[in-house]
Structures are given as structure tokens and as C-alpha cells.
Design an enzyme around this catalytic site. Structure first.
Site, PDB file in Angstrom:
ATOM      1  N   SER A  31       0.822  -1.210   0.000  1.00  0.00           N
ATOM      2  CA  SER A  31       0.000   0.000   0.000  1.00  0.00           C
ATOM      3  C   SER A  31       0.852   1.254   0.000  1.00  0.00           C
ATOM      4  O   SER A  31       0.434   2.300  -0.487  1.00  0.00           O
ATOM      5  CB  SER A  31      -0.923   0.005   1.219  1.00  0.00           C
ATOM      6  OG  SER A  31      -0.156   0.020   2.417  1.00  0.00           O
ATOM      7  N   MET A  81      -2.957   5.672  -3.974  1.00  0.00           N
ATOM      8  CA  MET A  81      -3.005   5.394  -2.539  1.00  0.00           C
ATOM      9  C   MET A  81      -4.313   5.923  -1.969  1.00  0.00           C
ATOM     10  O   MET A  81      -4.507   7.127  -1.866  1.00  0.00           O
ATOM     11  CB  MET A  81      -1.813   6.030  -1.821  1.00  0.00           C
ATOM     12  CG  MET A  81      -1.682   5.621  -0.374  1.00  0.00           C
ATOM     13  SD  MET A  81      -0.149   6.269   0.341  1.00  0.00           S
ATOM     14  CE  MET A  81      -0.270   5.569   1.999  1.00  0.00           C
ATOM     15  N   GLY A  82      -5.207   4.990  -1.676  1.00  0.00           N
ATOM     16  CA  GLY A  82      -6.461   5.365  -1.049  1.00  0.00           C
ATOM     17  C   GLY A  82      -7.544   5.831  -1.990  1.00  0.00           C
ATOM     18  O   GLY A  82      -8.544   6.394  -1.537  1.00  0.00           O
ATOM     19  N   SER A  97     -12.307   2.183  -5.017  1.00  0.00           N
ATOM     20  CA  SER A  97     -13.695   2.247  -4.543  1.00  0.00           C
ATOM     21  C   SER A  97     -13.897   1.501  -3.234  1.00  0.00           C
ATOM     22  O   SER A  97     -14.830   1.806  -2.484  1.00  0.00           O
ATOM     23  CB  SER A  97     -14.637   1.676  -5.611  1.00  0.00           C
ATOM     24  OG  SER A  97     -14.374   0.300  -5.828  1.00  0.00           O
ATOM     25  N   CYS A 115     -11.362   1.192  -0.945  1.00  0.00           N
ATOM     26  CA  CYS A 115     -10.222   1.575  -0.111  1.00  0.00           C
ATOM     27  C   CYS A 115     -10.611   2.704   0.844  1.00  0.00           C
ATOM     28  O   CYS A 115     -11.252   3.677   0.442  1.00  0.00           O
ATOM     29  CB  CYS A 115      -9.064   2.016  -1.004  1.00  0.00           C
ATOM     30  SG  CYS A 115      -7.510   2.193  -0.130  1.00  0.00           S
ATOM     31  N   GLY A 168      -6.307   2.606  -9.542  1.00  0.00           N
ATOM     32  CA  GLY A 168      -7.368   3.011  -8.634  1.00  0.00           C
ATOM     33  C   GLY A 168      -8.132   4.229  -9.105  1.00  0.00           C
ATOM     34  O   GLY A 168      -7.620   5.060  -9.857  1.00  0.00           O
ATOM     35  N   GLY A 222      -9.749  -2.533 -10.916  1.00  0.00           N
ATOM     36  CA  GLY A 222     -10.247  -3.489  -9.940  1.00  0.00           C
ATOM     37  C   GLY A 222     -11.750  -3.583 -10.025  1.00  0.00           C
ATOM     38  O   GLY A 222     -12.300  -4.513 -10.605  1.00  0.00           O
ATOM     39  N   ARG A 263     -13.924  -7.163  -2.705  1.00  0.00           N
ATOM     40  CA  ARG A 263     -13.382  -6.638  -1.458  1.00  0.00           C
ATOM     41  C   ARG A 263     -11.999  -6.043  -1.661  1.00  0.00           C
ATOM     42  O   ARG A 263     -11.238  -6.465  -2.534  1.00  0.00           O
ATOM     43  CB  ARG A 263     -13.310  -7.737  -0.397  1.00  0.00           C
ATOM     44  CG  ARG A 263     -12.331  -8.868  -0.711  1.00  0.00           C
ATOM     45  CD  ARG A 263     -12.438  -9.970   0.311  1.00  0.00           C
ATOM     46  NE  ARG A 263     -11.520 -11.071   0.029  1.00  0.00           N
ATOM     47  CZ  ARG A 263     -11.599 -12.268   0.592  1.00  0.00           C
ATOM     48  NH1 ARG A 263     -12.567 -12.522   1.458  1.00  0.00           N
ATOM     49  NH2 ARG A 263     -10.720 -13.215   0.306  1.00  0.00           N
ATOM     50  N   ARG A 286       0.814  -6.591   3.107  1.00  0.00           N
ATOM     51  CA  ARG A 286       0.670  -5.483   2.161  1.00  0.00           C
ATOM     52  C   ARG A 286       0.463  -4.165   2.895  1.00  0.00           C
ATOM     53  O   ARG A 286       0.874  -3.107   2.439  1.00  0.00           O
ATOM     54  CB  ARG A 286      -0.515  -5.758   1.224  1.00  0.00           C
ATOM     55  CG  ARG A 286      -0.654  -4.749   0.101  1.00  0.00           C
ATOM     56  CD  ARG A 286      -1.862  -5.050  -0.768  1.00  0.00           C
ATOM     57  NE  ARG A 286      -1.792  -4.311  -2.021  1.00  0.00           N
ATOM     58  CZ  ARG A 286      -2.219  -3.057  -2.186  1.00  0.00           C
ATOM     59  NH1 ARG A 286      -2.731  -2.399  -1.167  1.00  0.00           N
ATOM     60  NH2 ARG A 286      -2.118  -2.470  -3.365  1.00  0.00           N
ATOM     61  N   GLY A 338     -22.447  17.850 -16.718  1.00  0.00           N
ATOM     62  CA  GLY A 338     -21.815  16.874 -17.601  1.00  0.00           C
ATOM     63  C   GLY A 338     -22.358  15.470 -17.459  1.00  0.00           C
ATOM     64  O   GLY A 338     -21.986  14.581 -18.232  1.00  0.00           O
TER      65      GLY A 338
END
EC number: 1.1.1.205
Length: 514
Positions: free
Chosen positions: A276, A325-326, A329, A331, A365, A387, A412, A429, A501
């Protein structure tokens, strides 16, 4: 003439929009929904857009799409499908090393060009042995040699046509009694090129083509099914042996070295160090170890979101960088750890630094739509890792279940307690393997059935091509060049602009993407 009109020539065009440098100059954290790309000039059709892009320093893909090493996203079925369509899949490591290596092996065996280690039997084997091999390997076209080994004299071949209508009582029948004998076989001589061998196979209308040397000893075999795959999947990602490319994830601890050995033996083409927060002594040490023991193995480091993080991994010798990082969806790293970065800013900042050293960047991500894919590529990413976008497809691991009449699959985060409880790999991780109290950095949920990626990925590819067409970039390399030169222009979006939009003002609607 109205006083608000200016007469004269049309040569003057006012400056419009922001360059990427200007867009990210104010230290605002921007993600994909916070900006748009201004359109350019179209002088080509969308199908002509070249999506070739680098995964690592030495691996190039024809499609910039990657499946994430998550245990609800990528195992062999997903990796095979992604590679066939020009991308690549990374097998997750939230499992035993042996299971992971076997998944890699399945991918590498799916399409092989010259098969130098096929299943081989002898005339004294039985029909039952062929049926057992079919269950284990998924095929029944088996060459028969004098000793039942490669390098032995070819004496025949057994195919499904030879045994399809045999009764169960005949399963003990020797293969010498049912095989197609050598005299009836079409073979090719050792030294033939793969192209020549495929032409012979096509003309022969046979399912298998044995390759023999001057002593009529079996040295290889090629399969008609591979010929069909070449026709049906022209973009397929393959290595120098014409096998599908396959990636795999490993951790950064001492016991991951054993996993690494099994993966390289299975034929993994590229390793992603799954962490991570990749800027650590553990990852740097693992990069050094891999480069010393397997100097030709491509290594992707990460995850990183700043140039400072990227520098340490580039200095260590990584061949690619995974950015994010972070932002996924599932996370909750940014919420729990107060650490991370909005993905648009992260991709631009890391890619702008890494390009100076020839290190490609993976945007990992935050991808929710094909428009997000285009934006990530326009900010400097060479490829995009997905993912949730691929979860709940037919090829994703796991069983479907129904809830309130909706067909779902589990999805998950690898930082969820659910994933951590399955394997220590997820704990490592997130640097949590020694903690008495586990801190979740992800959640577990479900996603509605999306069908096969055989339909979904072509939609993504076409969407990227049309996006590049509107921008005026005939390839991804041109797209990045336009961005770095300042020719590509962006514009920030207010919340009202984002609402405008999207779909709005309707009582009801159906949103069908493809």
C-alpha cells in the site's frame, strides 16, 4: 454592424484552457472528475488510434489495460482473457505460493506456439490414461512415442475422435489399438518456423502437428486451437515463445522469496511488488534481491503517489511504477490513515518525474468510467489498472449469488478485514502482520453481474480510441507528447459543471453503455 462583433481576418485565436503544468500548479488535489480535456482537431478515424503503450521498460502492450492483483479480480481466467485482448492480468498473492504459481502456469500453457513439453504417452498406456489427462489438462490430442517421453520415436497420436464412442469397459484398451498410426500423420521437420508450421497445420486440417527430427523423434508439437486464437485475438499480449504474458504479485518479506522462485519457475513475465506504501526499506531490499537473482525479470514497484517516493524505487532499479493510494472504490486508507493523494494529481506528478528515467507509470485506482481511463492516460500514465471495473465479470474469481433478485459477486479491498483474515499476504501489504489489533484499510461488498470482459474490454478499447480522436491524438504516445508540450489543454470543473456533464433533467432513463 453590431459593436460586439470584430471584423477582419480569422487568424487570431485567444488562449484557451490550461496546460497540465498550469492545472496542477496550485497544489490542489485533483482527481478525474475535477477537470476535462478540451477537444482538438480530428483528421483520422477512431479505429486508427494506436493504443500501444509500455507496461515496463521492456514489456509493451497493444492495449493499456491491466487487471488488479486482487483476490476477487484476477486469477487465471481473468489473466488469460486480459492477455488475449492485448492487456495483462496480475495474479493475486492472497493464497498459497503453490496455488498462485499454478494459476500463472495455466496462463502460460493456454497458448504456446511450439509446445516443447506436451503430455506424451506410450502405446502401452490405456484409454483411461488419455481420459485422465483430458480431465487434468483439458485436451485429449496426445502424441504417442515409443517410450512415452519427448525425444523418443513418434509412433502415433490419440485424439478425441479415436476414443469418443468407446464404452466404459473399453477404458483399459491399449493405445496401440486405437491410436492413429505414424504413417497416417502429417508432421513438420525440426527447424521449421512457427509461421511455416502454422501453414502446414492449416492445410492439413488436423488438430495437432508433431515436429520431428531426422530420426523421427518428437521434439515439439503445435495445436490448431492456438491457430484459431491467433486469428480471433490479433492484439494478444505474448512473449518471445508465443505464450500469453502473465504478471503476478508478491510481497516484500523474507518468505516472499520462496513465492518468487515458484512464480519464475511457472513462467511469470513481470512481478509487481504489492504494498500500500511502496517507499520502504522492505521494498527497496526486495527490488535489489530480485534484480540480483533474476536480472531479466521485470519488476514493478509501488504503490507511490509522490516524486520523492518514486525516486527511491527508481534508484533501486524498478522497471515500472504503480501509482495510487487510497483512491480505490473499496479503499479507506485516506479516511483511516490520513495518508494518500487524489489520483489525478498523483498520476501527473509521478509520471512527470518517472518519464525522465524511462520508467512507465500505471494508474492504479479511482477508475470508474472509460473517460477516467482517457484522463489517466492524458496525465502521463502508460497503462491503467482496474479493480472494481472488472469485478463481478464472468472471468473474476468467486461465485455469483442473488440478493433481492439481483445477481451479484463479492468484491473486497485487500486491506479489508475479510481479506486479511484469509491470508497473511494481505496483512503484509499493509504492514499489519504483527499487529494485535488489525486496522482495516478497505471494505468488503458486492457488485452487480457485468457479464464477460470479452464484451466489456472491447467497449473500453473503443471508448479510449474515440476519446483520443476527440482530443486529436492518433496514438497514446502522441497524447502524452501533446500533454507535456502544452498543446493539450485542460479545464477545471465546478460541482455545477460536473452535474451538467452527467445525465440530468430526466424523470427516468436507462443507461446502456454497449
Amino acid at each position: 454592424m453590431a459593436d460586439y462583433l470584430i471584423s477582419g481576418g480569422t487568424g487570431y485565436v485567444p488562449e484557451d484552457g490550461l496546460t497540465a503544468q498550469q492545472l496542477f500548479a496550485n497544489a490542489d488535489g485533483l482527481t478525474y472528475n475535477d477537470f476535462l480535456i478540451l477537444p482538438g482537431f480530428i483528421d483520422f478515424i477512431a479505429d486508427e488510434v494506436d493504443l500501444t503503450s509500455a507496461l515496463t521498460r521492456k514489456i509493451t502492450l497493444k492495449t493499456p489495460l491491466i487487471s488488479s492483483p486482487m483476490d476477487t479480480v484476477t486469477e487465471a481466467d481473468m489473466a488469460i482473457a486480459m492477455a488475449l485482448m492485448g492487456g495483462i492480468g496480475f495474479i493475486h498473492h492472497n493464497c498459497t505460493p503453490e496455488f498462485q504459481a499454478n494459476e500463472v502456469r495455466k496462463v502460460k500453457k493456454f497458448e504456446q506456439g511450439f509446445i516443447t513439453d506436451p503430455v506424451v504417452l506410450s502405446p502401452s498406456h490405456t484409454v483411461g490414461d488419455v481420459l485422465e489427462a483430458k480431465i487434468q489438462h483439458g485436451f485429449s490430442g496426445i502424441p504417442i512415442t515409443a517410450t512415452g517421453t519427448m525425444g523418443s520415436k513418434l509412433v502415433g497420436i490419440v485424439t478425441s475422435r479415436d476414443i469418443d464412442f468407446l464404452a466404459e469397459k473399453d477404458h483399459t484398451t491399449l493405445l496401440s489399438e486405437v491410436m492413429t498410426p505414424r504413417i497416417e500423420l502429417v508432421v513438420a521437420p525440426a527447424g521449421v518456423t512457427l509461421k511455416e508450421a502454422n501453414e502446414i497445420l492449416q492445410r492439413s486440417k488436423k488438430g495437432k502437428l508433431p515436429i520431428v527430427n531426422d530420426q523421427d523423434e518428437l521434439v515439439a508439437i503445435i495445436a490448431r486451437t492456438d491457430l484459431k486464437k491467433n486469428r480471433d485475438y490479433p492484439l494478444a499480449s505474448k512473449d518471445s515463445h508465443k505464450q500469453l504474458l502473465c504478471g503476478a504479485a508478491v510481497g516484500t518479506r523474507e518468505d516472499d522469496k520462496y513465492r518468487l522462485d515458484l512464480l519464475t519457475q511457472a513462467g511469470a513475465d513481470v512481478i509487481v511488488l504489492d504494498s500500500s506504501q511502496g517507499n520502504s526499506v522492505y521494498q527497496i531490499a526486495m527490488v535489489h534481491y530480485i534484480k540480483q537473482k533474476y536480472p531479466h525479470l521485470q519488476v514493478i514497484g509501488g504503490n507511490v503517489v509522490t516524486a520523492a517516493q518514486a525516486k527511491n524505487l527508481i534508484d533501486a532499479g524498478v522497471d515500472g511504477l504503480r501509482v495510487g493510494m487510497g483512491c480505490g472504490s473499496i479503499c479507506i486508507t485516506q479516511e483511516v490513515m490520513a495518508c494518500g493523494r487524489p489520483q489525478g494529481t498523483a498520476v501527473y506528478k509521478v509520471a512527470e518525474y518517472a518519464r525522465r528515467f524511462g520508467v512507465p507509470v500505471i494508474a492504479d485506482g479511482g477508475i470508474q468510467t472509460v473517460g477516467h481511463v482517457v484522463k489517466a492516460l492524458a496525465l502521463g500514465a502508460s497503462t491503467v489498472m482496474m479493480g472494481s471495473l472488472l469485478a463481478a465479470t464472468t472471468e473474476a474469481p468467486g461465485e455469483y449469488f442473488f440478493s433481492d433478485g439481483v445477481r451479484l459477486k463479492k468484491y473486497r479491498g485487500m486491506g479489508s478485514l475479510d481479506a486479511m483474515e484469509k491470508s497473511s499476504s494481505s496483512q503484509k501489504r499493509y504492514f499489519s502482520e504483527g499487529d494485535k489489533v488489525k486496522i482495516a484499510q478497505g471494505v468488503s461488498g458486492s457488485i452487480q453481474d457485468k457479464g464477460s470482459i470479452q464484451k466489456f474490454v472491447p467497449y473500453l478499447i473503443a471508448g479510449i480510441q474515440h476519446g483520443c480522436q476527440d482530443i486529436g491524438a492518433q496514438s497514446l504516445s502522441v497524447l502524452r507528447s501533446m500533454m507535456y508540450s502544452g498543446e493539450l489543454k485542460f479545464e477545471k470543473r465546478t460541482m455545477s459543471a460536473q452535474i451538467e456533464g452527467g445525465v440530468h433533467g430526466l424523470h427516468s432513463y436507462e443507461k446502456r453503455l454497449y
